[in-house]
Design an enzyme around this catalytic site. Structure first.
Site, mmCIF file in Angstrom:
data_model
loop_
_atom_site.group_PDB
_atom_site.id
_atom_site.type_symbol
_atom_site.label_atom_id
_atom_site.label_comp_id
_atom_site.label_asym_id
_atom_site.label_seq_id
_atom_site.Cartn_x
_atom_site.Cartn_y
_atom_site.Cartn_z
ATOM 1 N N TYR A 136 -6.717 -10.275 25.570
ATOM 2 C CA TYR A 136 -8.064 -9.249 25.456
ATOM 3 C C TYR A 136 -8.743 -10.544 27.290
ATOM 4 O O TYR A 136 -8.646 -11.217 27.267
ATOM 5 C CB TYR A 136 -8.785 -9.268 24.590
ATOM 6 C CG TYR A 136 -10.572 -9.163 25.405
ATOM 7 C CD1 TYR A 136 -10.895 -8.306 26.487
ATOM 8 C CD2 TYR A 136 -11.126 -9.559 24.614
ATOM 9 C CE1 TYR A 136 -11.816 -7.720 26.620
ATOM 10 C CE2 TYR A 136 -12.734 -8.576 24.976
ATOM 11 C CZ TYR A 136 -13.399 -7.978 26.011
ATOM 12 O OH TYR A 136 -13.802 -7.412 26.537
ATOM 13 N N LYS B 224 -5.910 -5.769 26.251
ATOM 14 C CA LYS B 224 -7.174 -4.375 26.509
ATOM 15 C C LYS B 224 -7.483 -4.940 28.174
ATOM 16 O O LYS B 224 -8.236 -6.354 27.927
ATOM 17 C CB LYS B 224 -7.714 -4.969 25.551
ATOM 18 C CG LYS B 224 -9.862 -4.796 26.084
ATOM 19 C CD LYS B 224 -10.871 -6.055 24.874
ATOM 20 C CE LYS B 224 -12.404 -4.375 25.170
ATOM 21 N NZ LYS B 224 -12.725 -4.938 26.245
#
Length: 305
Positions: free
Chosen positions: A143, A173
């Protein structure tokens, strides 16, 4: 997801965490929340306990209970439950990763530590390797959100290292406006999933090959954004651009009020009719009684509802 090799794509709603007026986690709301996403917004993937979910403000035990509840109610209704397990403590992150695997999550994700920051890309990869190894059967997604972590290593450089050292690594992400870095990731590592995380720039991400998107607005603008995705896939760029611009206008309207994450949570409550409660300190919402109607008027003006 880990067993059948399917790719994570399409819209992924970064879920808010329902809370009571006393800022306690409100688990009974989650079943209604899941049904709303599936039936009203046509969104069947969720990213829980992340930034939108105030994950870093929750205890490990709260995050575990939330994961269990999201997985339980999503089973048979949703395609993927991705659990964010990132923590400042490596041991806590590993504990959460193992727990996510034990209760049936489909994938895990983690941000970089943001207080004691990694000194170089290899240090970050070694940290992520340990987190992922605690749940080796689950796909792992890094992330990337440098605006909050302060960790700015280029993802196109990190990806090769993660691929080499983390067997379960599946993608990123990518919550940053650096489309150069994002595009290089997709170009250089076609076998991985790169999910764009800046809702108001999703169309730009699609042009560069985004496999999907993770964002907070997909909680209440999922159906609208899915229409944009369909228009893009069908080659109707003008229609896709019109929808993206309407979403941009709405987000610009929100920012112009001085609102942020706490108010986005209020907007979800307003649009869905599900009372998600207040944010947890130190976040404070500036929403006033007249604001819900103001939100509805602006969304109607932009044909978003």
């Amino acid at each position: 997801m880990a067993s059948d090799g399917k790719r994570l794509k399409g819209l992924v709603a970064a879920t808010f965490t329902p809370m009571t007026l006393n800022s306690e986690v409100n688990l009974p709301i989650i079943q209604q929340y899941v049904d709303y996403l599936v039936h009203k917004q046509k969104v069947k993937n969720i990213f829980v306990n992340g930034t939108t979910g105030e994950g870093m403000s929750l205890s490990v035990q709260e995050r575990k209970r939330l994961t269990e509840e999201w997985v339980k109610h999503a089973r048979g209704k949703m395609d993927n439950v991705v659990v964010h397990v990132g923590c400042l403590s490596l041991e806590d992150a590993k504990d959460l990763a193992a727990h996510a695997a034990s209760c049936g999550a489909d994938a895990i994700s983690a941000v970089s530590p943001s207080f004691m920051k990694p000194s170089c890309p290899d240090a970050l990869v070694m940290y992520l390797k340990e987190v992922a190894a605690a749940a080796p059967s689950l796909p792992f997604y890094y992330y990337h959100i440098p605006s909050l972590t302060g960790v700015t290593f280029r993802v196109s450089d990190l990806t090769g290292r993660m691929k080499a050292h983390i067997p379960s690594f599946r993608g990123v992400k990518f919550t940053d406006t650096n489309l150069l870095d994002f595009s290089l990731c997709i170009h250089l590592y076609k076998e991985h999933d790169f999910l764009y995380g800046v809702d108001e720039q999703l169309l730009g991400g699609l042009v560069f090959g985004a496999h999907g998107a993770v964002g907070s607005t997909y909680n209440y603008l999922g159906a609208t954004t899915n229409t944009m995705l369909t228009a893009y896939e069908e080659g109707d760029i003008e229609k896709a651009r019109k929808i993206q611009c309407a979403i941009q206008e709405f987000i610009a309207f929100v920012f112009a009020q001085g609102w942020g994450l706490p108010e986005f949570k209020n907007i979800m409550s307003t649009v869905s009719g599900i009372d998600l409660g207040p944010p947890r300190a130190p976040l404070i919402s500036g929403f006033k009684p007249e604001h819900p109607e103001k939100i509805r008027e602006e969304m109607k003006r932009l044909n978003l509802i």
